[in-house]
Design a protein around this motif. Structure first.
Motif, mmCIF file in Angstrom:
data_model
loop_
_atom_site.group_PDB
_atom_site.id
_atom_site.type_symbol
_atom_site.label_atom_id
_atom_site.label_comp_id
_atom_site.label_asym_id
_atom_site.label_seq_id
_atom_site.Cartn_x
_atom_site.Cartn_y
_atom_site.Cartn_z
ATOM 1 N N GLY A 195 -29.631 9.160 6.163
ATOM 2 C CA GLY A 195 -29.480 8.794 4.767
ATOM 3 C C GLY A 195 -30.781 8.235 4.230
ATOM 4 N N ASP A 221 -31.947 5.679 1.841
ATOM 5 C CA ASP A 221 -31.431 4.551 1.073
ATOM 6 C C ASP A 221 -32.535 3.696 0.469
ATOM 7 O OD1 ASP A 221 -32.353 3.530 3.442
ATOM 8 O OD2 ASP A 221 -30.588 2.325 3.850
ATOM 9 N N TYR A 222 -33.689 4.277 0.268
ATOM 10 C CA TYR A 222 -34.816 3.519 -0.280
ATOM 11 C C TYR A 222 -34.462 2.933 -1.640
ATOM 12 C CZ TYR A 222 -39.388 2.416 -2.171
ATOM 13 O OH TYR A 222 -40.447 1.765 -2.750
ATOM 14 N N VAL A 250 -31.349 2.855 -3.087
ATOM 15 C CA VAL A 250 -30.082 2.118 -3.044
ATOM 16 C C VAL A 250 -30.304 0.711 -2.501
ATOM 17 C CG1 VAL A 250 -27.753 2.101 -2.061
ATOM 18 C CG2 VAL A 250 -28.763 4.247 -2.806
ATOM 19 N N ALA A 251 -31.238 0.542 -1.583
ATOM 20 C CA ALA A 251 -31.528 -0.780 -1.020
ATOM 21 C C ALA A 251 -32.091 -1.729 -2.082
ATOM 22 C CB ALA A 251 -32.503 -0.652 0.142
ATOM 23 N N ARG A 279 -24.816 -1.524 -5.144
ATOM 24 C CA ARG A 279 -24.910 -0.876 -3.835
ATOM 25 C C ARG A 279 -23.514 -0.460 -3.352
ATOM 26 N NH1 ARG A 279 -27.526 -4.764 -0.379
ATOM 27 N NH2 ARG A 279 -29.257 -4.448 -1.812
ATOM 28 N N GLU A 313 -22.159 3.273 -2.535
ATOM 29 C CA GLU A 313 -21.468 3.595 -1.277
ATOM 30 C C GLU A 313 -20.111 4.229 -1.543
ATOM 31 O OE1 GLU A 313 -21.042 0.563 1.718
ATOM 32 O OE2 GLU A 313 -23.082 -0.158 1.351
#
Length: 161
Positions: free
Chosen positions: A72, A74-75, A77-78, A85, A89
């Protein structure tokens, strides 16, 4: 109680996937030995390796998703706040659920039924190809279970925040 059942089912899936991988390694090793050392290639090993690779790949995807070890990115989304977040998800888990149910499970069942009705068999092993394609709805089933579980967890976390 449901969580315990899912854990036992997951262990069965992991065992079957690992056993299939072990058989795949033995099969490919035998193929190399018969081809290069004995100079008499085995007839069935390449076909069996192909079928096992299909099973290992699809069931391994379900195992990886269950362990949350799937690839995944998630750069971005983090960088979201915790609430956004969780929304991201939830969207991802819903998309996995939709794909698993519609394409893998339902479409896989259609594929298996059609293949069995046509009576197709593999040339070297004589194995009905419906058994080979059975991995599609099986992996869809497991991915559906896991995505429902993670979607419910995400909804619960969202409500508690």
């Amino acid at each position: 109680m449901l969580k315990r059942f899912l854990n036992k089912l997951s262990r069965v899936l992991e065992f079957f996937t690992a056993a299939s991988m072990g058989i795949l390694v033995i099969d490919v090793s035998w193929q190399v030995i018969t081809r290069f050392i004995l100079k008499a290639p085995s007839d069935f090993t390449e076909e069996l390796a192909t079928f096992l690779m299909i099973w290992v790949g699809l069931l391994g995807a379900a195992v990886a998703y269950n362990r949350k070890a799937h690839l995944g990115i998630d750069y971005f989304v983090a960088k979201f706040n915790p609430r956004n977040r969780l929304i991201a998800e939830g969207i991802v888990n819903f998309m996995v659920l939709f794909f698993s149910v519609s394409v893998l499970f339902y479409g896989g069942i259609q594929l298996v039924v059609r293949t069995f009705s046509l009576g197709q068999a593999s040339p070297a092993l004589g194995l009905p190809l419906g058994f080979v394609y059975l991995c599609v709805p099986v992996s869809g089933f497991f991915l559906t279970l896991y995505s429902i579980e993670y979607l419910l967890e995400t909804i619960h976390q969202f409500k508690s925040n």
